[in-house]
Scaffold this motif. Structure first.
Motif, PDB file in Angstrom:
ATOM      1  N   ILE A 182       0.829  -1.199   0.000  1.00 58.54           N
ATOM      2  CA  ILE A 182       0.000   0.000   0.000  1.00 58.54           C
ATOM      3  C   ILE A 182       0.871   1.260   0.000  1.00 58.54           C
ATOM      4  O   ILE A 182       1.904   1.315   0.648  1.00 58.54           O
TER       5      ILE A 182
ATOM      6  N   ASN B 230       3.333   4.140  -0.475  1.00 63.24           N
ATOM      7  CA  ASN B 230       4.590   4.613  -1.046  1.00 63.24           C
ATOM      8  C   ASN B 230       5.361   3.560  -1.832  1.00 63.24           C
ATOM      9  O   ASN B 230       5.973   3.890  -2.857  1.00 63.24           O
TER      10      ASN B 230
ATOM     11  N   GLY C 138      -4.930  -0.132  -0.545  1.00 72.63           N
ATOM     12  CA  GLY C 138      -5.880  -0.151   0.567  1.00 72.63           C
ATOM     13  C   GLY C 138      -5.549  -0.968   1.790  1.00 72.63           C
ATOM     14  O   GLY C 138      -5.828  -0.531   2.889  1.00 72.63           O
TER      15      GLY C 138
ATOM     16  N   MET D 169      -2.968  -2.793   4.379  1.00 75.91           N
ATOM     17  CA  MET D 169      -1.571  -2.919   4.800  1.00 75.91           C
ATOM     18  C   MET D 169      -1.193  -4.387   4.961  1.00 75.91           C
ATOM     19  O   MET D 169      -1.992  -5.201   5.394  1.00 75.91           O
TER      20      MET D 169
ATOM     21  N   GLY E 195       6.492  -1.695   3.184  1.00 68.66           N
ATOM     22  CA  GLY E 195       6.928  -0.745   4.211  1.00 68.66           C
ATOM     23  C   GLY E 195       7.014  -1.442   5.571  1.00 68.66           C
ATOM     24  O   GLY E 195       6.394  -2.484   5.787  1.00 68.66           O
ATOM     25  N   ASP E 196       7.749  -0.840   6.487  1.00 67.44           N
ATOM     26  CA  ASP E 196       7.904  -1.458   7.817  1.00 67.44           C
ATOM     27  C   ASP E 196       6.559  -1.548   8.546  1.00 67.44           C
ATOM     28  O   ASP E 196       6.241  -2.569   9.158  1.00 67.44           O
ATOM     29  N   GLY E 197       5.754  -0.494   8.460  1.00 72.75           N
ATOM     30  CA  GLY E 197       4.467  -0.509   9.156  1.00 72.75           C
ATOM     31  C   GLY E 197       3.578  -1.617   8.632  1.00 72.75           C
ATOM     32  O   GLY E 197       2.903  -2.314   9.407  1.00 72.75           O
ATOM     33  N   SER E 198       3.584  -1.799   7.339  1.00 71.64           N
ATOM     34  CA  SER E 198       2.744  -2.830   6.740  1.00 71.64           C
ATOM     35  C   SER E 198       3.241  -4.221   7.108  1.00 71.64           C
ATOM     36  O   SER E 198       2.452  -5.108   7.435  1.00 71.64           O
TER      37      SER E 198
ATOM     38  N   MET F  98       2.263  -5.238  10.443  1.00 70.34           N
ATOM     39  CA  MET F  98       0.854  -5.607  10.572  1.00 70.34           C
ATOM     40  C   MET F  98       0.596  -7.044  10.120  1.00 70.34           C
ATOM     41  O   MET F  98      -0.489  -7.571  10.330  1.00 70.34           O
TER      42      MET F  98
ATOM     43  N   ASN G 150      11.327   3.118   6.944  1.00 68.79           N
ATOM     44  CA  ASN G 150      11.507   4.524   7.336  1.00 68.79           C
ATOM     45  C   ASN G 150      11.097   4.744   8.787  1.00 68.79           C
ATOM     46  O   ASN G 150      10.913   5.884   9.215  1.00 68.79           O
TER      47      ASN G 150
ATOM     48  N   SER H 274       8.456   4.578  10.165  1.00 65.88           N
ATOM     49  CA  SER H 274       7.223   5.349  10.342  1.00 65.88           C
ATOM     50  C   SER H 274       6.126   4.883   9.400  1.00 65.88           C
ATOM     51  O   SER H 274       6.389   4.215   8.397  1.00 65.88           O
ATOM     52  N   TYR H 275       4.903   5.288   9.770  1.00 66.54           N
ATOM     53  CA  TYR H 275       3.752   5.166   8.878  1.00 66.54           C
ATOM     54  C   TYR H 275       3.746   6.484   8.098  1.00 66.54           C
ATOM     55  O   TYR H 275       2.979   7.402   8.401  1.00 66.54           O
ATOM     56  N   GLN H 276       4.647   6.600   7.139  1.00 66.39           N
ATOM     57  CA  GLN H 276       4.897   7.896   6.510  1.00 66.39           C
ATOM     58  C   GLN H 276       3.630   8.510   5.928  1.00 66.39           C
ATOM     59  O   GLN H 276       3.334   9.679   6.131  1.00 66.39           O
ATOM     60  N   ILE H 277       2.890   7.672   5.218  1.00 68.31           N
ATOM     61  CA  ILE H 277       1.827   8.214   4.378  1.00 68.31           C
ATOM     62  C   ILE H 277       0.628   8.718   5.188  1.00 68.31           C
ATOM     63  O   ILE H 277      -0.165   9.515   4.696  1.00 68.31           O
ATOM     64  N   THR H 278       0.512   8.265   6.421  1.00 65.07           N
ATOM     65  CA  THR H 278      -0.606   8.749   7.237  1.00 65.07           C
ATOM     66  C   THR H 278      -0.155   9.786   8.265  1.00 65.07           C
ATOM     67  O   THR H 278      -0.866  10.073   9.228  1.00 65.07           O
TER      68      THR H 278
HETATM   69  C1  LIG Z   1      -5.392  -2.387   7.852  1.00 67.22           C
HETATM   70  C2  LIG Z   1      -5.069  -0.942   7.661  1.00 67.22           C
HETATM   71  N1  LIG Z   1      -4.806  -0.148   8.737  1.00 67.22           N
HETATM   72  C3  LIG Z   1      -4.523   1.163   8.557  1.00 67.22           C
HETATM   73  C4  LIG Z   1      -4.529   1.697   7.317  1.00 67.22           C
HETATM   74  C5  LIG Z   1      -4.186   3.188   7.141  1.00 67.22           C
HETATM   75  N2  LIG Z   1      -2.852   3.280   6.575  1.00 67.22           N
HETATM   76  C6  LIG Z   1      -2.651   3.304   5.243  1.00 67.22           C
HETATM   77  S1  LIG Z   1      -1.048   3.366   4.823  1.00 67.22           S
HETATM   78  C7  LIG Z   1      -0.561   3.405   6.421  1.00 67.22           C
HETATM   79  C8  LIG Z   1       0.897   3.476   6.790  1.00 67.22           C
HETATM   80  C9  LIG Z   1       1.784   2.519   6.022  1.00 67.22           C
HETATM   81  O1  LIG Z   1       3.048   2.486   6.629  1.00 67.22           O
HETATM   82  P1  LIG Z   1       4.260   1.733   5.959  1.00 67.22           P
HETATM   83  O2  LIG Z   1       3.844   0.413   5.457  1.00 67.22           O
HETATM   84  O3  LIG Z   1       5.403   1.765   6.919  1.00 67.22           O
HETATM   85  O4  LIG Z   1       4.604   2.600   4.688  1.00 67.22           O
HETATM   86  P2  LIG Z   1       5.037   4.151   4.577  1.00 67.22           P
HETATM   87  O5  LIG Z   1       3.771   4.947   4.534  1.00 67.22           O
HETATM   88  O6  LIG Z   1       5.898   4.476   5.744  1.00 67.22           O
HETATM   89  O7  LIG Z   1       5.771   4.199   3.292  1.00 67.22           O
HETATM   90  C10 LIG Z   1      -1.674   3.371   7.289  1.00 67.22           C
HETATM   91  C11 LIG Z   1      -1.605   3.403   8.766  1.00 67.22           C
HETATM   92  C12 LIG Z   1      -4.838   0.844   6.233  1.00 67.22           C
HETATM   93  N3  LIG Z   1      -4.869   1.286   4.980  1.00 67.22           N
HETATM   94  N4  LIG Z   1      -5.092  -0.465   6.421  1.00 67.22           N
END
Ligand SMILES: Cc1ncc(C[n+]2csc(CCOP(=O)(O)OP(=O)(O)O)c2C)c(N)n1
Length: 199
Positions: free
Chosen positions: A34, A36, A55, A57, A81-84, A87, A110, A112-116
């Motif tokens: 999702i 970036n 959509g 993560m 991404g690290d946040g994804s 999850m 990064n 971080s959850y950069q995009i949010t």
């Molecule tokens: C299940 C779920 N939770 C929350 C979101 C909202 N959301 C979309 S992108 C994102 C952050 C993604 O972080 P990461 O994967 O680290 O990528 P980055 O934005 O840092 O490049 C969040 C919290 C979502 N789309 N799906």
């Protein structure tokens, strides 16, 4: 490949994505997560063998794993991404268990959850994703020290038996461009790119 993130230079996702794309020969599948990772993959040059997750993560790895298992003669790369990845950590154990040789995961960390809004993830504190991946059973898992090593590891991951997990520390620059937000078109183009949809 280093076990410690402290040895890794902070790089840039779009630059690394371009370096990866430049190393693709032709038919490798690249599945980007999702936001970036898929924006940068899109901007690095669209190909029918790319899939852009919209959509949800954490689904780049499970989707790419399915492709790798279904088409063992094709190299498959998941960009996440690290946040994804945080999850969907259970996917690492599944990858290690099924161990497709044609599979590589690239984590753009990064911290971080950069995009949010660049809220910090666990990797900004104590969590080390390649170490977690090794714990999940992915032995070929570590940090790319710099761009040159990233290229070297990407080349190995496209050529030598996997599964691989390559982590890169990156800056908090937003992705470049935006993906076409038409899931059905993205799916159909990918299926044609993989030769499983003919019409
Ligand atoms: C299940 C779920 N939770 C929350 C979101 C909202 N959301 C979309 S992108 C994102 C952050 C993604 O972080 P990461 O994967 O680290 O990528 P980055 O934005 O840092 O490049 C969040 C919290 C979502 N789309 N799906």
């Amino acid at each position: 490949m280093s076990a410690a993130s402290s040895n890794a230079k902070v790089m840039n996702r779009f630059d690394l994505t371009r370096r990866l794309v430049a190393r693709l020969k032709h038919d490798e599948a690249v599945v980007a997560g999702i936001g970036n990772t898929n924006f940068d993959l899109w901007s690095a040059g669209q190909r029918p063998q790319n899939f852009y997750m919209l959509g949800s993560m954490g689904l780049a790895v499970p989707i790419a794993l399915g492709v790798a298992l279904a088409q063992p003669d094709r190299r498959v790369v998941a960009l996440e991404g690290d946040g994804s990845l945080l999850m969907q950590l259970g996917a690492l154990g599944t990858v290690a268990t099924l161990a497709p040789k044609n599979f590589a995961i690239i984590v753009m960390d990064n911290a971080s959850y950069q995009i949010t809004g660049a809220q910090r993830t666990a990797t900004a504190f104590k969590t080390d994703l390649p170490a977690m991946a090794r714990g999940a059973g992915l032995a070929q898992s570590g940090w790319a020290a710099d761009e040159a090593e990233f290229e070297q590891l990407a080349a190995r991951a496209l050529d030598e038996p996997g599964p691989w997990l390559i982590a890169a520390r990156i800056d908090r620059e937003p992705g470049v461009g935006t993906t076409d937000r038409d899931p059905a078109r993205i799916r159909d183009r990918f299926m044609r790119g993989l030769g499983v949809k003919k019409d």
